[in-house]
Design a protein around this motif. Sequence first.
Motif, short mmCIF file in Angstrom:
data_model
loop_
_atom_site.label_atom_id
_atom_site.label_comp_id
_atom_site.label_asym_id
_atom_site.label_seq_id
_atom_site.Cartn_x
_atom_site.Cartn_y
_atom_site.Cartn_z
N LYS A 106 0.83 -1.20 0.00
CA LYS A 106 0.00 0.00 0.00
C LYS A 106 0.87 1.25 0.00
O LYS A 106 1.83 1.36 0.77
N GLN A 107 0.54 2.20 -0.86
CA GLN A 107 1.25 3.47 -0.89
C GLN A 107 0.73 4.37 0.22
O GLN A 107 -0.48 4.46 0.44
N ARG A 108 1.64 5.03 0.91
CA ARG A 108 1.28 5.97 1.98
C ARG A 108 1.79 7.34 1.58
O ARG A 108 3.00 7.59 1.57
N ILE A 109 0.86 8.22 1.25
CA ILE A 109 1.20 9.52 0.69
C ILE A 109 0.97 10.62 1.72
O ILE A 109 -0.10 10.70 2.33
N LEU A 110 1.98 11.46 1.88
CA LEU A 110 1.90 12.61 2.79
C LEU A 110 1.68 13.88 1.98
O LEU A 110 2.49 14.23 1.13
N ILE A 111 0.55 14.56 2.24
CA ILE A 111 0.31 15.88 1.64
C ILE A 111 0.82 16.91 2.63
O ILE A 111 0.39 16.94 3.79
N LEU A 112 1.74 17.75 2.19
CA LEU A 112 2.45 18.67 3.08
C LEU A 112 2.26 20.11 2.62
O LEU A 112 2.42 20.42 1.44
N ALA A 113 1.89 20.98 3.55
CA ALA A 113 1.75 22.41 3.26
C ALA A 113 2.04 23.20 4.52
O ALA A 113 1.84 22.71 5.63
N THR A 114 2.51 24.43 4.37
CA THR A 114 2.89 25.21 5.55
C THR A 114 1.69 25.62 6.39
O THR A 114 1.81 25.79 7.59
N ALA B 137 -4.56 4.67 -2.02
CA ALA B 137 -3.47 5.12 -1.15
C ALA B 137 -3.98 5.42 0.26
O ALA B 137 -5.14 5.78 0.45
N GLU B 138 -3.10 5.28 1.22
CA GLU B 138 -3.36 5.74 2.59
C GLU B 138 -2.82 7.16 2.68
O GLU B 138 -1.66 7.41 2.37
N VAL B 139 -3.68 8.10 3.07
CA VAL B 139 -3.29 9.51 3.01
C VAL B 139 -2.99 10.07 4.40
O VAL B 139 -3.75 9.85 5.35
N HIS B 140 -1.89 10.81 4.48
CA HIS B 140 -1.52 11.55 5.67
C HIS B 140 -1.43 13.03 5.29
O HIS B 140 -1.11 13.37 4.15
N VAL B 141 -1.71 13.89 6.25
CA VAL B 141 -1.59 15.34 6.03
C VAL B 141 -0.68 15.92 7.09
O VAL B 141 -0.84 15.65 8.28
N GLY B 142 0.30 16.72 6.66
CA GLY B 142 1.19 17.42 7.58
C GLY B 142 1.12 18.90 7.32
O GLY B 142 1.38 19.36 6.20
N THR B 143 0.74 19.67 8.35
CA THR B 143 0.64 21.12 8.19
C THR B 143 0.60 21.77 9.56
O THR B 143 0.62 21.09 10.59
#
Length: 385
Positions: free
Chosen positions: A3-11, A32-38
């Motif tokens: 499984k792809q684990r994708i991180l969406i990153l924004a300030t 995909a398994e989605v992660h968010v970092g902000t």
Amino acid sequence: MSKQRILILATTASMIEQFNIHNIKILQSLGAEVHVGTNFKNPGTITKDISKQLISKLNSMNVTYHQIDFMRGIGTHRANKKALQQVCNVIKENNITGIHAHSPLGGIIARRAGHKMNVKVIYTAHGLQFFKGGPLRDWFIFFPIEWFYAHWTDALITINQDDYSVSRVLPVKHRYYIPGVGIDLQRVSNISESRRRKLREDVRKKFNVKDDDFFIISVGELSKRKNHATVIKAIHELNDPHIKYVIAGIGNLKDELVSLIHKYHLEKQVSLLGYVRNLDGLYFASDLNIFISKREGLGLGGLDGIAHKTYIIGNGRTGMKDYIRVPETGLLMDNPSNVKNLVKLISSVRETTPRIYSISYIKKFGSCNVDECMKKIYMKEFDLG
């Protein structure tokens, strides 16, 4: 295949809330398994309450979220080092396989982390810091930085034609152009004429705008980049009590703009509305949308206005020229800080009262088309689907 684990990153959380909910859904639809970092604590152009609502929305979407202590602007060495370590920790602890980064600082830290942790990075440039016709200072400072980090960029996505042309000289592995971040054209087109008239009447009544008044709006953060001060100065120069102007947005320039309004005794003509979530009524009520940001990738506030058939004055040295047709849907300024030129353009619009009849040409900027473009990019770059 694992499984792809994708991180969406924004300030800022505002970039997730305003530009990336569709991307999250696309990634999930592709398995995909989605992660968010902000930074949810200092969320940018949305309020802290809306940032909390965003966290609830991400939870309901089964998206794992991570607080990253990004600073706005270019940050500081200490803060950026901390944010980089936080991103690396997220990658390591969650077995992240790919990153989709947004915003200049977010893009730099994402690419540093991706290079360090051997993770693929897509970077969406929401307007390169250097651009055709832009200040030489920006080219001297920002072009070398972007050129350096381009070596660590697996795919660069640009959202206007000028940036795509400039991207050809950057040593990225792949480059793409997509027409903006997608706007919901279908929702706006489904608003009936009677509903539009009702919203216009209600909003004009709310702000005490008479039938013979000329109602101008601007939508955007209260910042120097969004350039609201130039509009206030132009209204002062016009010296016409029948011109009413409202700004929808929040930001740290609020006190400075309030002082400017008091200086010119425009309290009865100019109002700061704060954050406005639903802009339909404002667009339908207005006679003119002024969107003259000094720098803008595409300018969602301008494009959204045209989708509502609101005439616009925009900045011709930004991505706005991709969607403003002169003179059918709006006018363009060469220098967004030229008060006298803006005075002439406002007067011209007021005298001719132009109406927008056809907006079929902006269909390519709609969510349906943009989402399909992003889906193809994700499938190719992250090996999804």
